[in-house]
Scaffold this motif. Structure first.
Motif, PDB file in Angstrom:
ATOM      1  N   ASN B 419       0.608  -1.359   0.054  1.00  0.00           N
ATOM      2  CA  ASN B 419      -0.120   0.254   0.094  1.00  0.00           C
ATOM      3  C   ASN B 419       1.100   1.311  -0.082  1.00  0.00           C
ATOM      4  O   ASN B 419       2.071   0.686   1.081  1.00  0.00           O
ATOM      5  CB  ASN B 419      -0.610  -0.431   1.453  1.00  0.00           C
ATOM      6  N   ALA B 420       0.977   1.707  -1.146  1.00  0.00           N
ATOM      7  CA  ALA B 420       1.716   3.805  -1.442  1.00  0.00           C
ATOM      8  C   ALA B 420       1.530   4.365  -0.021  1.00  0.00           C
ATOM      9  O   ALA B 420       2.454   4.792   0.215  1.00  0.00           O
ATOM     10  CB  ALA B 420       1.472   3.278  -2.750  1.00  0.00           C
ATOM     11  N   GLU B 421       0.538   4.448   0.280  1.00  0.00           N
ATOM     12  CA  GLU B 421       0.708   5.354   1.482  1.00  0.00           C
ATOM     13  C   GLU B 421       1.050   5.217   2.755  1.00  0.00           C
ATOM     14  O   GLU B 421       1.978   5.953   3.165  1.00  0.00           O
ATOM     15  CB  GLU B 421      -1.166   5.667   1.818  1.00  0.00           C
ATOM     16  N   ARG B 422       0.306   3.596   3.326  1.00  0.00           N
ATOM     17  CA  ARG B 422       1.344   3.189   4.486  1.00  0.00           C
ATOM     18  C   ARG B 422       3.562   2.962   3.920  1.00  0.00           C
ATOM     19  O   ARG B 422       3.633   3.488   4.866  1.00  0.00           O
ATOM     20  CB  ARG B 422       0.915   2.061   4.734  1.00  0.00           C
ATOM     21  N   GLY B 423       3.514   2.843   3.036  1.00  0.00           N
ATOM     22  CA  GLY B 423       4.924   2.625   2.268  1.00  0.00           C
ATOM     23  C   GLY B 423       5.015   4.178   2.889  1.00  0.00           C
ATOM     24  O   GLY B 423       6.500   4.673   3.088  1.00  0.00           O
ATOM     25  N   GLY B 424       4.692   5.196   2.194  1.00  0.00           N
ATOM     26  CA  GLY B 424       4.923   6.683   2.301  1.00  0.00           C
ATOM     27  C   GLY B 424       5.576   7.187   3.589  1.00  0.00           C
ATOM     28  O   GLY B 424       6.425   8.100   4.208  1.00  0.00           O
ATOM     29  N   LYS B 438       9.732  12.618   0.211  1.00  0.00           N
ATOM     30  CA  LYS B 438       9.549  11.994  -1.423  1.00  0.00           C
ATOM     31  C   LYS B 438      10.903  11.589  -2.328  1.00  0.00           C
ATOM     32  O   LYS B 438      10.243  11.442  -3.885  1.00  0.00           O
ATOM     33  CB  LYS B 438       8.535  13.703  -2.079  1.00  0.00           C
ATOM     34  N   ASN B 510       5.540  -2.220   0.908  1.00  0.00           N
ATOM     35  CA  ASN B 510       4.530  -0.932   0.781  1.00  0.00           C
ATOM     36  C   ASN B 510       5.613   0.194   0.941  1.00  0.00           C
ATOM     37  O   ASN B 510       5.173   0.560  -0.363  1.00  0.00           O
ATOM     38  CB  ASN B 510       3.928  -0.960   2.463  1.00  0.00           C
ATOM     39  N   VAL B 511       6.352   0.252   0.851  1.00  0.00           N
ATOM     40  CA  VAL B 511       7.570   0.867   0.901  1.00  0.00           C
ATOM     41  C   VAL B 511       8.311   0.454  -0.788  1.00  0.00           C
ATOM     42  O   VAL B 511       8.037   2.112  -1.391  1.00  0.00           O
ATOM     43  CB  VAL B 511       9.133   1.025   1.651  1.00  0.00           C
ATOM     44  N   TYR B 514       5.258   2.880  -2.595  1.00  0.00           N
ATOM     45  CA  TYR B 514       5.391   4.237  -2.693  1.00  0.00           C
ATOM     46  C   TYR B 514       6.780   4.576  -3.652  1.00  0.00           C
ATOM     47  O   TYR B 514       5.924   5.532  -4.538  1.00  0.00           O
ATOM     48  CB  TYR B 514       6.055   4.390  -1.180  1.00  0.00           C
ATOM     49  N   SER B 517       5.161   4.546  -7.077  1.00  0.00           N
ATOM     50  CA  SER B 517       4.090   5.745  -7.038  1.00  0.00           C
ATOM     51  C   SER B 517       4.221   6.801  -7.453  1.00  0.00           C
ATOM     52  O   SER B 517       4.513   7.404  -8.473  1.00  0.00           O
ATOM     53  CB  SER B 517       3.067   5.665  -6.265  1.00  0.00           C
TER      54      SER B 517
END
Ligand code: FES
Lengths: 179, 561
Positions: B419-424, B438, B510-511, B514, B517
């Motif tokens: 999950n990109a958001e959690r990876g963020g 970023k 997850n990272v 991210y 993405s």
């Protein structure tokens, strides 16, 4: 139906016999249901295995642990759930008070089993699920947690910290090991 | 023997099985006041149930209900099986829509007074259907075995555990043990795919037979009741129109609002705030008001009261009057009930979970292995790690996979859709220090040949790949095993987050999502869609529009009103 319509004419014995048969049908059905039902339900409650005896896991080199500040140590350990035998990543909270005295906490919140985290600024453990807060010595400061953080058995051998992993029952005031 | 085969077959069957009688029972119905669109909500529920059954069976052909394969097998269906995205999307949205439509259906029954004598059993069977549907929703969510579903199940079963006396046994029954695990997943799967469907079919049978005995209530206005219209084909036609609208809505949602990839279950990730699905949020919110010794009031008391209210409604409100304007008290109660549930749901939705923690960022130092603990204060400046990663040094435990021992192979994390958001969030804590916020710019790295930490946005050419799986693997090698950059004596080097367990495999997945993405690649991108979702929707919409024109043309040509 056809038979029932004959009831007025049938004899007393026949009526009793039928009543008895109906009663017998009900009892037999109930007994059969119980004979199968009790074992079937028992299977759903699962095996009442004793808490699993775990091996010692090497968790950290004592020298490298920071003094008096909690560290989340991770290590691979055998885990057995039912028929699954895996090596899983476990985490424990370790606080070195002195090279001889180290506390090890299970990472599982005593409330309902979430993993809590360390808040360095406030110097306390906090659970994200229902906001239980614990002091660095494991005592409950606030929140719904019913008992202090669970300590895990540990020992120091050849400069390494060894820990025995255990699960405890969540949500009760006493620390009860579970499988 | 007659010359018309259809009649002959018809008679042959009817002599042996009452086909015509059953059909008559099914479609012969005069609707007081005639057919109306408001009455289509019932058949809409039926359509949704049917669609859930079909998409459910299709999913079972791909889904594997085990803790180590559930998430990945579902994602395989969603991204690699032609139209798998459609199957899962329709099941997901169908489940949500079902609760909405069911609520509407019950609201209508309430307003029309359809629960009143002699239709009490229709209402009761309906309440049973509602409970079964909630059961479907509760057992369905954890089947995905992702962060969201796992925690929804964990919280839900814990709630069952707080029931006095029987709670503990109940929780064990649901979980198959003390904690959430494989046995839990098996049970939820069995409930969702076998027990509940059987219950549903039975409750539906009760509901529909009871309904057929007494028929629709019809309008409360006696004048309007004088006329009546047939169920077949008038009402069925309206039903089909509503059904088609629902169908296209489901496809629309599956195409444009696909379900989220929540990332794999990671119990070590303490930043995740568990929340139940939206339809249980009102209960979750109620729980917050009853804490400590009062907890059972919220966990058992409130739901029991709600169910009791529903069950006893036909017996407490015995006024035969159906016109809602003449029974203001009941209407007011219903209104208050609906507003309360809605308000609680919204409150639950907008609350930040039960914890008042700041957007959690655990001290990085506390998560690194012992070798890095010395450098913990400045974790981004970890020294080139020697060959003995803590995992290997600290116990000689067999490693999770062979791959993690090898320093070149991608690890588990590469094959899981993160999950990109959690990876963020993870990226912010662990990576941004060196790679820049970023990933936009690396900091100086004296002593290395390049002189800088590589930037990740955009990432180097050799690492980038349009294929999300290949891209993830390329990134994964570095995150798992770390890297000492070429140069005389580089100050900074990439830590081996996987090998040292500094990050869990789930966090790594997850990272990766991210970083991808950031580079314009969606980790959960559909690799093999069968047909591009957008194009598929356009095609479906065109078919409907075309049909609209064709039937309009026929109507005009043949003078059908
Ligand atoms: S699980 Fe930690 S506070 Fe509830």
């Amino acid at each position: 139906m056809e038979h029932d319509s004959q009831i007025p004419e049938m004899g007393h014995v026949e009526a009793t016999r039928r009543r008895f048969l109906k009663w017998l049908i009900a009892v037999l059905a109930a007994v059969n249901a119980l004979i199968a039902g009790i074992p079937f339900l028992r299977s759903l409650l699962g095996p009442s295995v004793a808490a699993q005896k775990n091996e010692w896991s090497k968790v950290a080199a004592v020298d490298l642990l920071p003094q008096d500040s909690p560290v989340d140590m991770r290590f691979m350990a055998e885990s057995g759930e039912a028929y699954l035998h895996n090596t899983v990543l476990r985490s424990v909270w370790v606080i070195k008070h002195s090279p001889e005295k180290i506390s090890v906490f299970s990472p599982v919140c005593t409330h309902l089993g979430c993993y809590y985290q360390w808040n360095g600024q406030a110097d306390r453990f906090e659970c994200p699920c229902h906001a239980s807060v614990f002091a660095p010595d494991g005592k409950v400061i606030s929140g719904p947690a019913p008992r202090p953080l669970d300590t895990l058995e540990s020992k120091i051998e050849n400069g390494y910290l060894l820990v025995k992993w255990e699960n405890f029952k969540a949500g009760v005031p006493t620390k009860i090991p579970v499988a | 023997m007659t010359s018309r085969p259809i009649e002959w077959i018809n008679r042959w069957i009817n002599e042996r099985w009452p086909l015509s009688a059953v059909l008559r029972l099914a479609i012969d119905e005069e609707i007081p006041g005639g057919s109306r669109f408001v009455y289509t909500d019932g058949s809409a529920v039926f359509l949704l149930f049917t669609l859930q059954a079909i998409t459910g069976i299709l999913q079972v052909l791909f889904y594997v209900p085990t803790v180590d394969h559930a998430y990945d097998s579902l994602n395989y269906l969603r991204t690699e099986v032609p139209f798998g995205w459609l199957i899962h999307g329709m099941h997901f949205w169908g489940a949500n829509l079902m609760i909405v439509v069911l609520a509407l259906h019950m609201t209508r029954a309430f307003i029309w007074g359809a629960y009143k004598k002699p239709r009490e059993l229709v209402w009761l069977a309906g309440v049973l259907l509602l409970l079964v549907t909630m059961g479907f929703s509760f057992t369905g969510s954890p089947l995905t075995w992702d962060q969201h579903g796992y925690w929804a199940g964990e919280v839900g079963t814990s709630i069952a555990g707080t029931i006095p006396v029987v709670g503990d046994m109940q929780k064990r029954l649901l979980r198959g043990g003390e904690g959430m695990g494989q046995l839990t997943l098996s049970r939820f799967f069995a409930l969702h795919t076998m027990v509940l469907p059987l219950l549903l079919v039975s409750a539906f049978g009760l509901h529909i037979i009871a309904f057929k005995v007494r028929g629709t209530v019809g309008p409360w206005d006696a004048l309007k009741r004088r006329l009546s219209g047939p169920f077949w084909p008038d009402q069925v036609y309206k039903d089909v129109l509503t059904g088609s609208a629902i169908f296209i809505l489901l496809i629309f949602l599956s195409v444009f609002v696909p379900p989220v990839f929540w990332g794999p279950v990671d119990i070590l990730d303490t930043n995740y705030v568990p929340k139940p699905d939206w339809n249980f949020l009102f209960l979750y919110q109620v729980l917050k008001y009853f804490q400590g010794p009062l907890e059972p009031v919220g966990t058992v008391g409130v739901p029991t009261v709600i169910v009791l209210l529903f069950v006893t409604l036909p017996f407490t409100d015995r006024n035969p009057e159906k016109n809602p304007f003449r029974r203001p008290l009941v209407m007011l109660c219903g209104f208050i009930f609906a507003v309360t549930i809605t308000a609680l749901t919204l409150l639950g939705y907008y609350s930040r979970g039960l914890a008042e923690l700041p957007a959690g960022s655990p001290a990085v130092s506390s998560l690194l292995g012992p070798d890095d603990a010395g450098a913990a204060k400045t974790p981004s400046v970890s020294q080139p790690s020697d060959q003995s990663a803590p995992a290997q040094k600290t116990g000689g435990m067999p490693s999770a996979t062979v791959e993690t021992n090898s320093r070149t192979m991608p690890g588990e994390g590469a094959h899981v859709i993160g999950n990109a958001e959690r990876g963020g969030a993870v990226f912010g804590n662990y990576c941004a220090g060196c790679h820049g916020a970023k990933g936009a710019g690396g900091m100086q790295n004296p002593g290395s040949d390049e002189g800088k930490v590589p930037q990740l946005n955009p990432v180097e050419r050799e690492i980038y790949n349009k294929d999300p799986k290949a891209f993830a693997e390329n990134l994964d090698r570095f995150i798992q095993h770390g890297l000492v950059p070429p140069g005389k004596k580089p100050l900074l080097s990439m830590p081996a987050f996987g090998d040292t367990h500094g990050l869990t495999q789930q966090q790594i997945a997850n990272v990766e999502a991210y970083i991808m993405s950031l580079n314009g690649i969606d980790r959960g991108q559909i690799v093999n869609p069968g047909m591009e979702p957008r194009n598929f929707f356009i095609l479906v919409a065109s078919v409907y529009i075309l049909m609209l024109f064709i039937q309009g043309g026929i109507r005009i040509k043949s003078g059908i009103p």
